[in-house]
Scaffold this motif. Structure first.
Motif, PDB file in Angstrom:
ATOM      1  N   TYR A 134      62.399  49.408  44.113  1.00  0.00           N
ATOM      2  CA  TYR A 134      62.574  50.780  43.682  1.00  0.00           C
ATOM      3  C   TYR A 134      64.048  51.127  43.520  1.00  0.00           C
ATOM      4  CZ  TYR A 134      61.131  55.631  43.284  1.00  0.00           C
ATOM      5  OH  TYR A 134      60.892  56.889  42.832  1.00  0.00           O
ATOM      6  N   ALA A 202      64.719  66.135  30.799  1.00  0.00           N
ATOM      7  CA  ALA A 202      64.628  67.571  31.072  1.00  0.00           C
ATOM      8  C   ALA A 202      65.909  68.088  31.709  1.00  0.00           C
ATOM      9  CB  ALA A 202      63.440  67.835  31.982  1.00  0.00           C
TER      10      ALA A 202
ATOM     11  N   MET B  81      61.882  73.744  32.579  1.00  0.00           N
ATOM     12  CA  MET B  81      61.891  73.736  34.045  1.00  0.00           C
ATOM     13  C   MET B  81      60.588  73.164  34.592  1.00  0.00           C
ATOM     14  SD  MET B  81      64.852  74.946  34.728  1.00  0.00           S
ATOM     15  CE  MET B  81      64.923  75.522  36.391  1.00  0.00           C
ATOM     16  N   LEU B  83      58.696  70.980  33.107  1.00  0.00           N
ATOM     17  CA  LEU B  83      58.748  69.533  32.896  1.00  0.00           C
ATOM     18  C   LEU B  83      59.602  68.858  33.950  1.00  0.00           C
ATOM     19  CD1 LEU B  83      58.180  67.059  31.091  1.00  0.00           C
ATOM     20  CD2 LEU B  83      60.260  67.624  29.881  1.00  0.00           C
ATOM     21  N   LEU B  84      60.721  69.502  34.286  1.00  0.00           N
ATOM     22  CA  LEU B  84      61.621  68.938  35.294  1.00  0.00           C
ATOM     23  C   LEU B  84      60.901  68.785  36.636  1.00  0.00           C
ATOM     24  CD1 LEU B  84      64.520  68.085  35.849  1.00  0.00           C
ATOM     25  CD2 LEU B  84      65.013  70.422  36.482  1.00  0.00           C
ATOM     26  N   TRP B  86      57.681  68.985  37.255  1.00  0.00           N
ATOM     27  CA  TRP B  86      56.493  68.151  37.111  1.00  0.00           C
ATOM     28  C   TRP B  86      56.867  66.678  37.162  1.00  0.00           C
ATOM     29  CZ3 TRP B  86      55.298  65.321  32.500  1.00  0.00           C
ATOM     30  CH2 TRP B  86      54.033  64.786  32.482  1.00  0.00           C
ATOM     31  N   SER B  87      58.000  66.321  36.547  1.00  0.00           N
ATOM     32  CA  SER B  87      58.384  64.913  36.571  1.00  0.00           C
ATOM     33  C   SER B  87      59.036  64.516  37.892  1.00  0.00           C
ATOM     34  CB  SER B  87      59.315  64.611  35.411  1.00  0.00           C
ATOM     35  OG  SER B  87      60.397  65.509  35.436  1.00  0.00           O
ATOM     36  N   PHE B  88      59.577  65.504  38.630  1.00  0.00           N
ATOM     37  CA  PHE B  88      60.000  65.181  39.994  1.00  0.00           C
ATOM     38  C   PHE B  88      58.821  64.755  40.853  1.00  0.00           C
ATOM     39  CE2 PHE B  88      64.089  67.824  39.936  1.00  0.00           C
ATOM     40  CZ  PHE B  88      64.811  66.693  39.653  1.00  0.00           C
ATOM     41  N   PHE B  90      56.451  63.028  39.998  1.00  0.00           N
ATOM     42  CA  PHE B  90      56.081  61.639  39.733  1.00  0.00           C
ATOM     43  C   PHE B  90      56.897  60.660  40.562  1.00  0.00           C
ATOM     44  CE2 PHE B  90      54.005  63.200  36.008  1.00  0.00           C
ATOM     45  CZ  PHE B  90      52.944  62.330  35.902  1.00  0.00           C
ATOM     46  N   MET B  91      58.054  61.095  41.041  1.00  0.00           N
ATOM     47  CA  MET B  91      58.843  60.186  41.857  1.00  0.00           C
ATOM     48  C   MET B  91      58.178  59.921  43.199  1.00  0.00           C
ATOM     49  SD  MET B  91      62.504  61.865  40.997  1.00  0.00           S
ATOM     50  CE  MET B  91      63.493  60.679  41.861  1.00  0.00           C
ATOM     51  N   TYR B  93      54.798  59.571  43.759  1.00  0.00           N
ATOM     52  CA  TYR B  93      53.411  59.434  43.344  1.00  0.00           C
ATOM     53  C   TYR B  93      52.527  58.895  44.456  1.00  0.00           C
ATOM     54  CZ  TYR B  93      54.659  54.539  42.763  1.00  0.00           C
ATOM     55  OH  TYR B  93      55.078  53.266  42.983  1.00  0.00           O
ATOM     56  N   TRP B  94      53.149  58.278  45.469  1.00  0.00           N
ATOM     57  CA  TRP B  94      52.322  57.774  46.559  1.00  0.00           C
ATOM     58  C   TRP B  94      51.954  58.897  47.525  1.00  0.00           C
ATOM     59  CZ3 TRP B  94      57.389  56.449  45.691  1.00  0.00           C
ATOM     60  CH2 TRP B  94      58.315  56.956  46.586  1.00  0.00           C
ATOM     61  N   TYR B 100      45.793  64.554  36.964  1.00  0.00           N
ATOM     62  CA  TYR B 100      45.074  64.398  35.701  1.00  0.00           C
ATOM     63  C   TYR B 100      43.594  64.236  35.978  1.00  0.00           C
ATOM     64  CZ  TYR B 100      49.725  63.542  34.078  1.00  0.00           C
ATOM     65  OH  TYR B 100      51.048  63.649  33.806  1.00  0.00           O
ATOM     66  N   TYR B 106      45.918  65.671  30.185  1.00  0.00           N
ATOM     67  CA  TYR B 106      47.054  64.792  29.930  1.00  0.00           C
ATOM     68  C   TYR B 106      47.494  64.867  28.475  1.00  0.00           C
ATOM     69  CZ  TYR B 106      49.825  60.569  30.269  1.00  0.00           C
ATOM     70  OH  TYR B 106      50.841  59.675  30.262  1.00  0.00           O
TER      71      TYR B 106
END
Lengths: 218, 163
Positions: A134, A202, B81, B83-84, B86-88, B90-91, B93-94, B100, B106
């Protein structure tokens, strides 16, 4: 207008007839209906208002929005009336600039395409992606963000900007090229892994929007 | 870990280049100004009285186009914001479970992100054609590159997510 406030200045600058200051509020009817022109109040032209942009040109200007003519660039100091849509001029420096931008973007996308095909077609490299820890992706993201912010700082200097562009393209291309073509299976549900690189995009966009907003209104 | 099919990747590349070609060509040919998409419709107003006149005109007419134009910049900022953050998520994810639940969710997210970055592409191109100083082409190219790459990734996600 100073050199740093060009991004989001006035829409268009139109000179006012100085010989008739009493006519400053009378706009030709056709022009007002078609373009929505507003004459600036006279005190705004004589003293610096805290709400107005700093202007290097003589401030007998009218801001016109929604005019589809951009004949004169706002930082060359020329007083070309832009209302007539036939007054478009050909700016050679601007054309060379657009060509340079499109060439650089093409080179970057070709580089990322090459990296993607490297990751996609060679099986050993595919296995190498899976074995990555990672920390590799964290280092790539930190490099990308750092070079992006440094690019924002050193955007006027050619040499550092070129070096930072190279670092940025490699650091942003590595996770995208390797992850964007792959899929994760989480609990029998397919998740697109490139969503994990979205925060860089973003963040970049929000950073640039704040930068432009500050340059426009402060 | 598995990879997308080559056919889907090539489709995504072609669709992305079509979209980018149309947007870039339109802005380069017409020199249109899309700064109001990101910076708001009061951009060219240099004084508060002009903004007041604008508000008065809007209240008297209430045209749909004006309403949509006024909404564009705050909606795009809010979506960025979202998206920002939401994608945080994903970091980690565990930790977080997958949100979804449905397939269409999706696809809708991907479509929204594609529209968002097309707006940013138009904005960047109108800045390049009209407003950037002509010695900053590297910085301009980086912004354009990020837009195109993000559009490509989400077109790929949209095409690859379908069964």
């Amino acid at each position: 207008m100073t050199q740093d406030s060009y991004y989001a200045g006035k829409g268009e600058d139109v000179p006012v007839n100085l010989s008739a200051p009493s006519n400053q509020y009378t706009v030709p009817q056709q022009q007002q209906q078609q373009q929505g022109a507003y004459y600036a109040p006279p005190y705004a032209t004589q003293q610096a208002s805290p709400y107005s942009m700093p202007a290097a040109q003589p401030t007998y200007m009218v801001s016109v929005q929604h005019v589809d003519s951009y004949g004169s660039s706002s930082h060359d100091g020329s007083l070309v009336p832009c209302c007539a849509s036939s007054s478009r001029t050909f700016d050679l420096a601007r054309a060379v600039f657009v060509r340079n931008v499109l060439l650089i973007v093409t080179a970057q996308l070709l580089l990322v395409a090459g990296m993607s095909s490297f990751f996609y077609f060679i099986d050993d490299v595919r296995e190498f992606i899976v074995e990555q820890s990672y920390w590799t992706w964290i280092v790539a993201f930190v490099l990308e963000l750092t070079s992006l912010i440094l690019l924002l700082v050193f955007r006027k200097k050619k040499g550092p900007a070129a070096i930072l562009l190279t670092i940025f393209t490699l650091a942003s291309g590595t996770p995208r090229a390797s992850l964007s073509l792959s899929l994760y299976l989480v609990d029998s549900f397919v998740t697109h892994t490139s969503s994990r690189t979205a925060h860089i995009s973003a963040f970049n966009r929000i950073l640039l929007a704040i930068f432009l907003f500050v340059q426009t209104w402060l | 870990m598995c990879f997308y099919e080559l056919r889907i990747v090539i489709e995504a590349v072609l669709i992305t280049f079509g979209v980018v070609f149309v947007c870039v060509g339109y802005v380069v040919i017409t020199r249109a100004d899309f700064r109001w998409l990101i910076l708001g419709t009061y951009l060219a107003r240099t004084h508060l009285t002009e903004i007041a006149i604008d508000i008065a005109r809007y209240r008297s007419t209430r045209s749909l186009a004006h309403s949509l134009a006024r909404l564009a910049a705050p909606v795009i900022l809010a979506l960025s914001m979202c998206l920002l953050f939401w994608s945080f998520s994903f970091m980690f994810y565990w930790i977080y479970p997958s949100i979804y639940v449905y397939e269409w969710y999706y696809n809708v997210v991907c479509l929204i992100v594609i529209i968002l970055f097309v707006c940013y592409l138009l904005f960047d191109m109108s800045l390049i054609v009209n407003k950037y100083p002509t010695d900053e082409y590297i910085f301009a190219a980086v912004n354009l590159y990020l837009d195109i790459l993000t559009i490509f990734m989400y077109v790929l996600a949209l095409l690859g997510g379908r069964k």
